[in-house]
Motif scaffolding. Sequence first.
Motif, PDB file in Angstrom:
ATOM      1  N   ALA A   1       0.890  -1.004   0.057  1.00 44.68           N
ATOM      2  CA  ALA A   1       0.317  -0.133  -0.084  1.00 44.68           C
ATOM      3  C   ALA A   1       0.995   1.218   0.014  1.00 44.68           C
ATOM      4  N   LEU A   2       1.896   1.220   0.793  1.00 44.33           N
ATOM      5  CA  LEU A   2       2.826   2.397   0.791  1.00 44.33           C
ATOM      6  C   LEU A   2       3.625   2.614  -0.605  1.00 44.33           C
ATOM      7  N   LEU A   3       3.963   1.469  -1.204  1.00 44.21           N
ATOM      8  CA  LEU A   3       4.468   1.678  -2.648  1.00 44.21           C
ATOM      9  C   LEU A   3       3.511   2.302  -3.599  1.00 44.21           C
ATOM     10  N   VAL A   4       2.293   1.991  -3.370  1.00 44.04           N
ATOM     11  CA  VAL A   4       1.362   2.183  -4.365  1.00 44.04           C
ATOM     12  C   VAL A   4       0.900   3.918  -3.974  1.00 44.04           C
ATOM     13  N   TYR A   5       0.868   3.955  -2.866  1.00 44.68           N
ATOM     14  CA  TYR A   5       0.596   5.481  -2.389  1.00 44.68           C
ATOM     15  C   TYR A   5       1.829   6.474  -3.054  1.00 44.68           C
ATOM     16  N   MET A   6       3.141   5.775  -2.947  1.00 41.20           N
ATOM     17  CA  MET A   6       4.401   6.525  -3.309  1.00 41.20           C
ATOM     18  C   MET A   6       4.187   6.568  -4.886  1.00 41.20           C
ATOM     19  N   ALA A   7       3.831   5.659  -5.564  1.00 44.27           N
ATOM     20  CA  ALA A   7       3.756   5.827  -7.220  1.00 44.27           C
ATOM     21  C   ALA A   7       2.768   6.796  -7.332  1.00 44.27           C
ATOM     22  N   PHE A   8       1.506   6.959  -6.542  1.00 46.09           N
ATOM     23  CA  PHE A   8       0.556   7.626  -6.921  1.00 46.09           C
ATOM     24  C   PHE A   8       0.974   9.098  -6.641  1.00 46.09           C
ATOM     25  N   LEU A   9       2.022   9.480  -5.507  1.00 47.08           N
ATOM     26  CA  LEU A   9       2.265  10.851  -5.310  1.00 47.08           C
ATOM     27  C   LEU A   9       3.198  11.200  -6.541  1.00 47.08           C
ATOM     28  N   MET A  10       3.919  10.280  -6.645  1.00 48.46           N
ATOM     29  CA  MET A  10       5.066  10.727  -7.982  1.00 48.46           C
ATOM     30  C   MET A  10       4.359  11.052  -9.266  1.00 48.46           C
ATOM     31  N   ILE A  11       3.213  10.324  -9.768  1.00 46.36           N
ATOM     32  CA  ILE A  11       2.468  10.779 -10.724  1.00 46.36           C
ATOM     33  C   ILE A  11       1.776  11.807 -10.478  1.00 46.36           C
TER      34      ILE A  11
END
Length: 181
Positions: free
Chosen positions: A102-112
Amino acid sequence: MAASSALTVLYLLMGLAVTESCKSSEDVRCKCICPPYRNLTGHIYNKNISQKDCDCLHVVEPMPVPGRDVEAYCLLCECKYEERSTTTIKVTIIIYLTVVGALLVYMAFLMIVDPLIRKPDSYIQPLHNEEDTEDTRPFTPSHGQARANTVLERVEGAQQRWKRQVQEQRKTVFDRHKMLS
């Protein structure tokens, strides 16, 4: 996304709870630690047996000493019955991996999303600008705007203040040729 992860974890927990009723043979064991004896080196023996049979005679196979020395050898060995819950271990790992995912998905979301949220920075100036005048345009919000409420606005405000300080230092050092103290 989070709901599907929670459902997946719940499904796995229910599936593991069903298997908990039938203890796996890896969940229980008898561990005997035997120290060196005469010309033999120390050794650790493990066997999946019941608690009542957890002793040297049932666990140590093959017996490294001849028949008359078995009792003396077994008196030196320390046998312990150990029980662990592989279900708890599995659930803990699943929860850990879910949180990391979940944290990795959140990080990817923030990077996008971050480049889409940020405004173009009109304050960037070249390092050695000869036509630089005294009236630079620092970022100042209008008086009608409310105070920065979000974390992103506060960070951007601090970043703008830092950029103004750096620009002033550059002007002082390069244009006026003075060292800051």
